[in-house]
Design a protein around this motif. Structure first.
Motif, mmCIF file in Angstrom:
data_model
loop_
_atom_site.group_PDB
_atom_site.id
_atom_site.type_symbol
_atom_site.label_atom_id
_atom_site.label_comp_id
_atom_site.label_asym_id
_atom_site.label_seq_id
_atom_site.Cartn_x
_atom_site.Cartn_y
_atom_site.Cartn_z
ATOM 1 N N ILE A 182 52.851 38.399 36.162
ATOM 2 C CA ILE A 182 51.819 38.758 37.078
ATOM 3 C C ILE A 182 51.656 37.698 38.074
ATOM 4 O O ILE A 182 51.285 36.444 37.725
ATOM 5 N N GLU A 183 51.920 37.888 39.281
ATOM 6 C CA GLU A 183 51.849 36.647 40.281
ATOM 7 C C GLU A 183 50.482 36.910 41.256
ATOM 8 O O GLU A 183 50.184 35.927 42.019
ATOM 9 N N LYS A 184 50.215 37.993 41.397
ATOM 10 C CA LYS A 184 49.250 38.234 42.310
ATOM 11 C C LYS A 184 47.581 37.794 41.813
ATOM 12 O O LYS A 184 47.379 38.037 40.371
ATOM 13 N N CYS A 185 46.633 37.448 42.711
ATOM 14 C CA CYS A 185 45.389 37.484 42.244
ATOM 15 C C CYS A 185 44.699 38.699 42.182
ATOM 16 O O CYS A 185 45.106 39.676 42.853
ATOM 17 N N GLY A 186 43.578 38.778 41.272
ATOM 18 C CA GLY A 186 42.781 39.788 41.473
ATOM 19 C C GLY A 186 42.826 40.615 40.264
ATOM 20 O O GLY A 186 43.691 40.392 39.315
ATOM 21 N N VAL A 187 42.608 41.821 40.281
ATOM 22 C CA VAL A 187 42.657 42.834 39.202
ATOM 23 C C VAL A 187 43.944 43.723 39.076
ATOM 24 O O VAL A 187 44.263 44.273 40.065
#
Length: 122
Positions: A67-72
Motif C-alpha cells: 500500500i503506497e497511498k496515505c489514508g484509509v
C-alpha cells in the motif's frame, strides 16, 4: 420554508436541478479514473515482498499487499504480518480490534480474523 400550491414551477425547477445533480454525481463515481498507462503508479498491489516506501500486510502464504497511498484503504482478507517502510499505519479487523505498526517497524498478529481496512498515516 413554506411552499404554496401556486408555485409549482419553482418546485419543479428545484426537483429537476436536484435530480440532475444526483445523476452527475453518480456518473462521476461510476466512471472513476481512466485506464492506467505503464507509467502510472499503482497505489496497491500484490508482490512477494514488501517494497521500499510501502506499508505492507502479508498472508501466511507469503503474498504481500503493498500500500503506497496515505489514508484509509480496504483490505477484506486474512493477514498475519505487517511491515512499515516509512509511514506508521493501523490495521482494523472485523472483530473491532486493531494493530498499530510504527514507522520502520514490523509486527506479527493472529491471522484468523479478517482485516477490514488499513489507515496509513502521512
Amino acid at each position: 420554508m413554506v411552499l404554496s400550491i401556486s408555485q409549482p414551477r419553482s418546485i419543479t425547477r428545484f426537483v429537476s436541478r436536484a435530480a440532475l445533480a444526483a445523476a452527475l454525481g453518480t456518473a462521476a463515481l461510476v466512471s472513476g479514473p481512466g485506464v492506467a498507462s505503464a507509467g502510472d503508479v499503482q497505489p496497491q498491489y500484490w508482490s512477494t515482498k514488501c517494497d521500499d516506501g510501502r506499508a505492507c500486510v502479508s498472508k501466511v502464504s507469503g503474498d504481500t499487499w503493498n500500500i503506497e497511498k496515505c489514508g484509509v484503504s480496504g483490505l477484506n482478507d486474512y493477514f498475519g504480518w505487517a511491515k512499515s517502510h516509512g509511514n506508521a499505519f493501523t490495521i482494523y479487523f472485523e472483530n473491532g480490534s486493531a494493530v498499530h505498526v510504527w514507522a520502520w517497524d514490523n509486527k506479527s498478529f493472529p491471522s484468523n480474523v479478517r482485516a477490514r481496512q488499513v489507515n496509513v498515516e502521512c
